[in-house]
Design a protein around this motif. Structure first.
Motif, PDB file in Angstrom:
ATOM      1  N   GLY A 186     -11.022   0.206   6.436  1.00  0.00           N
ATOM      2  CA  GLY A 186     -10.831   1.399   7.244  1.00  0.00           C
ATOM      3  C   GLY A 186      -9.685   1.303   8.221  1.00  0.00           C
ATOM      4  O   GLY A 186      -9.270   2.320   8.798  1.00  0.00           O
ATOM      5  N   ARG A 187      -9.168   0.098   8.435  1.00  0.00           N
ATOM      6  CA  ARG A 187      -8.052  -0.091   9.359  1.00  0.00           C
ATOM      7  C   ARG A 187      -6.787  -0.564   8.641  1.00  0.00           C
ATOM      8  O   ARG A 187      -5.687  -0.221   9.040  1.00  0.00           O
ATOM      9  CB  ARG A 187      -8.414  -1.118  10.440  1.00  0.00           C
ATOM     10  N   PHE A 188      -6.961  -1.365   7.615  1.00  0.00           N
ATOM     11  CA  PHE A 188      -5.833  -1.913   6.859  1.00  0.00           C
ATOM     12  C   PHE A 188      -5.741  -1.237   5.497  1.00  0.00           C
ATOM     13  O   PHE A 188      -6.757  -0.900   4.889  1.00  0.00           O
ATOM     14  CB  PHE A 188      -5.994  -3.418   6.640  1.00  0.00           C
ATOM     15  N   THR A 189      -4.510  -1.081   5.023  1.00  0.00           N
ATOM     16  CA  THR A 189      -4.278  -0.514   3.700  1.00  0.00           C
ATOM     17  C   THR A 189      -3.243  -1.340   2.960  1.00  0.00           C
ATOM     18  O   THR A 189      -2.151  -1.575   3.483  1.00  0.00           O
ATOM     19  CB  THR A 189      -3.788   0.937   3.793  1.00  0.00           C
ATOM     20  N   ILE A 190      -3.599  -1.767   1.755  1.00  0.00           N
ATOM     21  CA  ILE A 190      -2.654  -2.500   0.917  1.00  0.00           C
ATOM     22  C   ILE A 190      -2.028  -1.531  -0.069  1.00  0.00           C
ATOM     23  O   ILE A 190      -2.697  -0.624  -0.588  1.00  0.00           O
ATOM     24  CB  ILE A 190      -3.345  -3.674   0.180  1.00  0.00           C
ATOM     25  N   SER A 191      -0.746  -1.695  -0.308  1.00  0.00           N
ATOM     26  CA  SER A 191      -0.050  -0.862  -1.279  1.00  0.00           C
ATOM     27  C   SER A 191       1.060  -1.677  -1.926  1.00  0.00           C
ATOM     28  O   SER A 191       1.371  -2.785  -1.484  1.00  0.00           O
ATOM     29  CB  SER A 191       0.519   0.393  -0.611  1.00  0.00           C
ATOM     30  N   ARG A 192       1.649  -1.101  -2.971  1.00  0.00           N
ATOM     31  CA  ARG A 192       2.742  -1.769  -3.674  1.00  0.00           C
ATOM     32  C   ARG A 192       3.801  -0.748  -4.012  1.00  0.00           C
ATOM     33  O   ARG A 192       3.514   0.444  -4.146  1.00  0.00           O
ATOM     34  CB  ARG A 192       2.226  -2.437  -4.956  1.00  0.00           C
ATOM     35  N   ASP A 193       5.020  -1.234  -4.191  1.00  0.00           N
ATOM     36  CA  ASP A 193       6.067  -0.319  -4.614  1.00  0.00           C
ATOM     37  C   ASP A 193       5.899  -0.030  -6.109  1.00  0.00           C
ATOM     38  O   ASP A 193       5.030  -0.571  -6.769  1.00  0.00           O
ATOM     39  CB  ASP A 193       7.441  -0.889  -4.296  1.00  0.00           C
ATOM     40  N   ASN A 194       6.708   0.879  -6.616  1.00  0.00           N
ATOM     41  CA  ASN A 194       6.537   1.328  -8.005  1.00  0.00           C
ATOM     42  C   ASN A 194       6.671   0.188  -9.005  1.00  0.00           C
ATOM     43  O   ASN A 194       5.987   0.149 -10.024  1.00  0.00           O
ATOM     44  CB  ASN A 194       7.544   2.432  -8.321  1.00  0.00           C
ATOM     45  N   ALA A 195       7.569  -0.718  -8.748  1.00  0.00           N
ATOM     46  CA  ALA A 195       7.759  -1.840  -9.678  1.00  0.00           C
ATOM     47  C   ALA A 195       6.653  -2.877  -9.550  1.00  0.00           C
ATOM     48  O   ALA A 195       6.470  -3.697 -10.456  1.00  0.00           O
ATOM     49  CB  ALA A 195       9.112  -2.492  -9.431  1.00  0.00           C
ATOM     50  N   GLY A 196       5.949  -2.816  -8.431  1.00  0.00           N
ATOM     51  CA  GLY A 196       4.850  -3.756  -8.224  1.00  0.00           C
ATOM     52  C   GLY A 196       5.272  -5.097  -7.683  1.00  0.00           C
ATOM     53  O   GLY A 196       4.456  -6.002  -7.560  1.00  0.00           O
ATOM     54  N   THR A 231       6.733  -5.624  -4.688  1.00  0.00           N
ATOM     55  CA  THR A 231       6.620  -5.700  -3.236  1.00  0.00           C
ATOM     56  C   THR A 231       5.268  -5.153  -2.829  1.00  0.00           C
ATOM     57  O   THR A 231       4.867  -4.077  -3.282  1.00  0.00           O
ATOM     58  CB  THR A 231       7.728  -4.903  -2.541  1.00  0.00           C
ATOM     59  N   ALA A 232       4.575  -5.893  -2.016  1.00  0.00           N
ATOM     60  CA  ALA A 232       3.286  -5.459  -1.488  1.00  0.00           C
ATOM     61  C   ALA A 232       3.415  -5.211   0.007  1.00  0.00           C
ATOM     62  O   ALA A 232       4.217  -5.856   0.686  1.00  0.00           O
ATOM     63  CB  ALA A 232       2.215  -6.518  -1.740  1.00  0.00           C
ATOM     64  N   PHE A 233       2.641  -4.267   0.475  1.00  0.00           N
ATOM     65  CA  PHE A 233       2.652  -3.918   1.882  1.00  0.00           C
ATOM     66  C   PHE A 233       1.225  -3.992   2.423  1.00  0.00           C
ATOM     67  O   PHE A 233       0.259  -3.764   1.700  1.00  0.00           O
ATOM     68  CB  PHE A 233       3.193  -2.498   2.082  1.00  0.00           C
ATOM     69  N   LEU A 234       1.131  -4.297   3.693  1.00  0.00           N
ATOM     70  CA  LEU A 234      -0.155  -4.264   4.369  1.00  0.00           C
ATOM     71  C   LEU A 234       0.030  -3.467   5.659  1.00  0.00           C
ATOM     72  O   LEU A 234       0.618  -3.959   6.615  1.00  0.00           O
ATOM     73  CB  LEU A 234      -0.673  -5.673   4.671  1.00  0.00           C
ATOM     74  N   GLN A 235      -0.433  -2.228   5.628  1.00  0.00           N
ATOM     75  CA  GLN A 235      -0.380  -1.397   6.815  1.00  0.00           C
ATOM     76  C   GLN A 235      -1.607  -1.704   7.654  1.00  0.00           C
ATOM     77  O   GLN A 235      -2.734  -1.561   7.174  1.00  0.00           O
ATOM     78  CB  GLN A 235      -0.358   0.085   6.434  1.00  0.00           C
ATOM     79  N   MET A 236      -1.376  -2.096   8.897  1.00  0.00           N
ATOM     80  CA  MET A 236      -2.477  -2.492   9.767  1.00  0.00           C
ATOM     81  C   MET A 236      -2.520  -1.553  10.962  1.00  0.00           C
ATOM     82  O   MET A 236      -1.544  -1.461  11.716  1.00  0.00           O
ATOM     83  CB  MET A 236      -2.282  -3.937  10.233  1.00  0.00           C
ATOM     84  N   LEU A 237      -3.616  -0.842  11.101  1.00  0.00           N
ATOM     85  CA  LEU A 237      -3.817   0.090  12.202  1.00  0.00           C
ATOM     86  C   LEU A 237      -4.944  -0.399  13.099  1.00  0.00           C
ATOM     87  O   LEU A 237      -5.766  -1.213  12.702  1.00  0.00           O
ATOM     88  CB  LEU A 237      -4.157   1.476  11.648  1.00  0.00           C
ATOM     89  N   SER A 238      -4.992   0.171  14.302  1.00  0.00           N
ATOM     90  CA  SER A 238      -6.069  -0.151  15.248  1.00  0.00           C
ATOM     91  C   SER A 238      -6.293  -1.653  15.351  1.00  0.00           C
ATOM     92  O   SER A 238      -7.420  -2.143  15.256  1.00  0.00           O
ATOM     93  CB  SER A 238      -7.366   0.545  14.801  1.00  0.00           C
ATOM     94  N   LEU A 239      -5.217  -2.370  15.557  1.00  0.00           N
ATOM     95  CA  LEU A 239      -5.297  -3.823  15.589  1.00  0.00           C
ATOM     96  C   LEU A 239      -6.130  -4.309  16.770  1.00  0.00           C
ATOM     97  O   LEU A 239      -6.135  -3.704  17.854  1.00  0.00           O
ATOM     98  CB  LEU A 239      -3.895  -4.414  15.642  1.00  0.00           C
ATOM     99  N   LYS A 240      -6.822  -5.422  16.529  1.00  0.00           N
ATOM    100  CA  LYS A 240      -7.687  -6.029  17.517  1.00  0.00           C
ATOM    101  C   LYS A 240      -7.212  -7.448  17.791  1.00  0.00           C
ATOM    102  O   LYS A 240      -6.579  -8.069  16.924  1.00  0.00           O
ATOM    103  CB  LYS A 240      -9.127  -6.068  16.992  1.00  0.00           C
ATOM    104  N   PRO A 241      -7.531  -7.993  18.954  1.00  0.00           N
ATOM    105  CA  PRO A 241      -7.139  -9.390  19.227  1.00  0.00           C
ATOM    106  C   PRO A 241      -7.641 -10.359  18.161  1.00  0.00           C
ATOM    107  O   PRO A 241      -6.943 -11.341  17.849  1.00  0.00           O
ATOM    108  CB  PRO A 241      -7.781  -9.662  20.585  1.00  0.00           C
ATOM    109  N   GLU A 242      -8.791 -10.076  17.574  1.00  0.00           N
ATOM    110  CA  GLU A 242      -9.314 -10.962  16.537  1.00  0.00           C
ATOM    111  C   GLU A 242      -8.547 -10.879  15.225  1.00  0.00           C
ATOM    112  O   GLU A 242      -8.812 -11.650  14.300  1.00  0.00           O
ATOM    113  CB  GLU A 242     -10.807 -10.689  16.279  1.00  0.00           C
TER     114      GLU A 242
END
Length: 129
Positions: free
Chosen positions: A66-76, A78-89
């Motif tokens: 619910g906070r992080f989202t993994i995605s990849r570019d069209n060729a596959g 490159t991977a991305f990790l979008q991190m929202l609502s980050l916590k100290p932990e």
């Protein structure tokens, strides 16, 4: 030679966001599994998220769902990790990893670091309170 290079880490305040990138080179990886793991000081490396290019399945650790989202570019490659609502932990070194498995495998396969064949050098994410 397969190489994984992470980028995008840094220092952010709690509640902020970061987007990590993982560039894979030395081959074509669109069908493989790309995953993210993290390791905090004094703790074991833990699974964060993973995506299979062949099956399309995506899995997340409960702690980031619910906070992080993994995605990849069209060729596959490159991977991305979008991190929202980050916590100290969430503070840890984040690693990108590649698993050459193709096709359907159970969820436990994705979360086991022993199944991954290649690893990046890691990128530091620090979340201040």
């Amino acid at each position: 030679q397969v190489q994984l290079v992470e980028s995008g880490g840094g220092l952010v305040q709690a509640g902020g966001s970061l987007k990590l990138s993982c560039a894979a080179s030395g081959g074509t990886f669109g069908a493989y599994i790309l995953g993210w793991f993290r390791q905090a000081p004094g703790k074991e490396r833990e699974f964060v998220a993973a995506n299979s290019g062949s099956s399309g399945n995506t899995y997340y650790a409960d702690s980031v769902k619910g906070r992080f989202t993994i995605s990849r570019d069209n060729a596959g490659n490159t991977a991305f990790l979008q991190m929202l609502s980050l916590k100290p932990e969430d503070t840890a070194v984040y690693y990108c990893a590649l698993d050459r498995t193709i096709g359907y495998v159970g969820s436990s396969h994705y979360t086991d670091s022993r199944n991954y064949h290649y690893w990046g050098q890691g990128t530091q994410v620090t979340v201040s309170s």
